[in-house]
Write a protein that holds these residues in place. Structure first.
Motif, PDB file in Angstrom:
ATOM      1  N   ILE A  31      16.110  23.442  84.118  1.00  0.00           N
ATOM      2  CA  ILE A  31      16.088  24.617  85.748  1.00  0.00           C
ATOM      3  C   ILE A  31      14.587  25.764  85.842  1.00  0.00           C
ATOM      4  N   ASN A  32      13.972  25.880  86.597  1.00  0.00           N
ATOM      5  CA  ASN A  32      12.876  26.404  87.055  1.00  0.00           C
ATOM      6  C   ASN A  32      13.119  26.865  88.408  1.00  0.00           C
ATOM      7  N   PHE A  33      12.026  27.970  88.147  1.00  0.00           N
ATOM      8  CA  PHE A  33      12.324  28.401  89.501  1.00  0.00           C
ATOM      9  C   PHE A  33      10.788  28.637  89.880  1.00  0.00           C
ATOM     10  N   ASP A  34       9.565  28.650  90.855  1.00  0.00           N
ATOM     11  CA  ASP A  34       8.568  28.534  90.995  1.00  0.00           C
ATOM     12  C   ASP A  34       8.484  29.572  91.823  1.00  0.00           C
ATOM     13  N   LEU A  35       7.661  30.953  91.752  1.00  0.00           N
ATOM     14  CA  LEU A  35       7.170  31.779  92.609  1.00  0.00           C
ATOM     15  C   LEU A  35       6.416  31.730  92.856  1.00  0.00           C
ATOM     16  N   GLU A  36       5.950  30.928  93.049  1.00  0.00           N
ATOM     17  CA  GLU A  36       3.788  31.268  93.784  1.00  0.00           C
ATOM     18  C   GLU A  36       4.320  30.414  95.017  1.00  0.00           C
ATOM     19  N   ASP A  37       5.734  29.629  95.194  1.00  0.00           N
ATOM     20  CA  ASP A  37       5.481  28.878  96.600  1.00  0.00           C
ATOM     21  C   ASP A  37       6.511  29.716  97.310  1.00  0.00           C
ATOM     22  N   CYS A  38       6.216  29.871  98.845  1.00  0.00           N
ATOM     23  CA  CYS A  38       6.299  30.696  99.639  1.00  0.00           C
ATOM     24  C   CYS A  38       8.435  30.400 100.137  1.00  0.00           C
ATOM     25  N   ASP A  39       9.000  29.999  99.852  1.00  0.00           N
ATOM     26  CA  ASP A  39      10.156  29.893  99.542  1.00  0.00           C
ATOM     27  C   ASP A  39      10.680  29.840  98.058  1.00  0.00           C
ATOM     28  N   LYS A  40      10.060  30.832  96.907  1.00  0.00           N
ATOM     29  CA  LYS A  40      10.655  31.194  95.826  1.00  0.00           C
ATOM     30  C   LYS A  40      11.696  30.484  95.449  1.00  0.00           C
ATOM     31  N   ILE A  41      10.907  28.673  95.356  1.00  0.00           N
ATOM     32  CA  ILE A  41      12.118  27.362  94.936  1.00  0.00           C
ATOM     33  C   ILE A  41      12.578  27.770  93.568  1.00  0.00           C
ATOM     34  N   LEU A  42      14.189  27.524  93.487  1.00  0.00           N
ATOM     35  CA  LEU A  42      14.931  27.015  92.317  1.00  0.00           C
ATOM     36  C   LEU A  42      15.260  25.852  92.584  1.00  0.00           C
ATOM     37  N   ARG A  43      14.733  25.298  91.754  1.00  0.00           N
ATOM     38  CA  ARG A  43      15.661  23.862  91.315  1.00  0.00           C
ATOM     39  C   ARG A  43      16.212  23.378  89.960  1.00  0.00           C
ATOM     40  N   ILE A  44      17.616  22.788  89.851  1.00  0.00           N
ATOM     41  CA  ILE A  44      18.075  22.682  89.170  1.00  0.00           C
ATOM     42  C   ILE A  44      18.800  20.914  88.740  1.00  0.00           C
ATOM     43  N   GLU A  45      18.665  20.569  87.850  1.00  0.00           N
ATOM     44  CA  GLU A  45      18.641  18.877  87.801  1.00  0.00           C
ATOM     45  C   GLU A  45      19.820  18.875  86.771  1.00  0.00           C
ATOM     46  N   ALA A  46      20.941  18.626  86.797  1.00  0.00           N
ATOM     47  CA  ALA A  46      21.919  18.234  86.498  1.00  0.00           C
ATOM     48  C   ALA A  46      22.849  17.101  86.138  1.00  0.00           C
ATOM     49  N   GLU A  47      23.918  17.244  85.824  1.00  0.00           N
ATOM     50  CA  GLU A  47      24.584  15.708  86.135  1.00  0.00           C
ATOM     51  C   GLU A  47      25.762  16.290  86.959  1.00  0.00           C
ATOM     52  N   SER A  48      25.770  17.461  87.016  1.00  0.00           N
ATOM     53  CA  SER A  48      26.721  17.630  88.552  1.00  0.00           C
ATOM     54  C   SER A  48      26.460  19.125  88.858  1.00  0.00           C
ATOM     55  N   VAL A  49      26.574  19.715  90.041  1.00  0.00           N
ATOM     56  CA  VAL A  49      25.529  21.116  90.341  1.00  0.00           C
ATOM     57  C   VAL A  49      26.579  21.408  91.164  1.00  0.00           C
ATOM     58  N   SER A  50      27.553  22.775  91.281  1.00  0.00           N
ATOM     59  CA  SER A  50      28.281  23.667  92.273  1.00  0.00           C
ATOM     60  C   SER A  50      27.554  24.474  93.223  1.00  0.00           C
ATOM     61  N   ASN A  51      26.502  24.441  94.314  1.00  0.00           N
ATOM     62  CA  ASN A  51      26.081  25.239  94.812  1.00  0.00           C
ATOM     63  C   ASN A  51      26.333  26.615  95.200  1.00  0.00           C
ATOM     64  N   HIS A  52      27.845  26.116  95.585  1.00  0.00           N
ATOM     65  CA  HIS A  52      28.740  27.923  95.808  1.00  0.00           C
ATOM     66  C   HIS A  52      28.248  28.390  94.107  1.00  0.00           C
ATOM     67  N   ILE A  53      28.170  27.822  93.155  1.00  0.00           N
ATOM     68  CA  ILE A  53      28.473  28.510  91.848  1.00  0.00           C
ATOM     69  C   ILE A  53      26.860  29.202  92.279  1.00  0.00           C
ATOM     70  N   ILE A  54      25.626  28.498  92.545  1.00  0.00           N
ATOM     71  CA  ILE A  54      24.816  28.999  92.046  1.00  0.00           C
ATOM     72  C   ILE A  54      24.331  30.090  92.770  1.00  0.00           C
ATOM     73  N   ILE A  55      24.577  29.713  94.002  1.00  0.00           N
ATOM     74  CA  ILE A  55      24.666  30.922  95.147  1.00  0.00           C
ATOM     75  C   ILE A  55      25.429  32.640  94.752  1.00  0.00           C
ATOM     76  N   GLU A  56      26.768  32.119  94.514  1.00  0.00           N
ATOM     77  CA  GLU A  56      27.138  33.114  93.847  1.00  0.00           C
ATOM     78  C   GLU A  56      26.406  33.869  92.666  1.00  0.00           C
ATOM     79  N   ILE A  57      26.160  32.935  91.614  1.00  0.00           N
ATOM     80  CA  ILE A  57      25.402  33.994  90.979  1.00  0.00           C
ATOM     81  C   ILE A  57      23.897  35.009  91.459  1.00  0.00           C
TER      82      ILE A  57
END
Length: 69
Positions: A31-57
């Motif tokens: 997991i990493n953030f690119d806070l320099e990007d205008c969209d403040k990108i959060l990138r997650i690499e995993a076997e499975s990612v629940s978008n709902h859980i990430i958004i909720e966190i």
């Protein structure tokens, strides 16, 4: 699987705290953030990612996240 989110996280210490919380939900992920990007990108690499859980966190911590397509 790789998921990318647009966020409104701006501070490195906040991104570190959020990474810790996400790691608790998705162990063995990269997991990493690119806070320099205008969209403040959060990138997650995993076997499975629940978008709902990430958004909720982020929401529970006062932040916004949306999936980038």
């Amino acid at each position: 699987m790789v998921e990318v989110f647009k966020t409104n996280v701006e501070q490195p210490e906040h991104s570190e705290m959020l990474i810790d919380q996400i790691m608790n939900q998705i162990p063995n992920s990269q997991i990493n953030f690119d806070l320099e990007d205008c969209d403040k990108i959060l990138r997650i690499e995993a076997e499975s990612v629940s978008n709902h859980i990430i958004i909720e966190i982020l929401y529970q911590n006062g932040y916004h996240a949306e999936v980038l397509i």
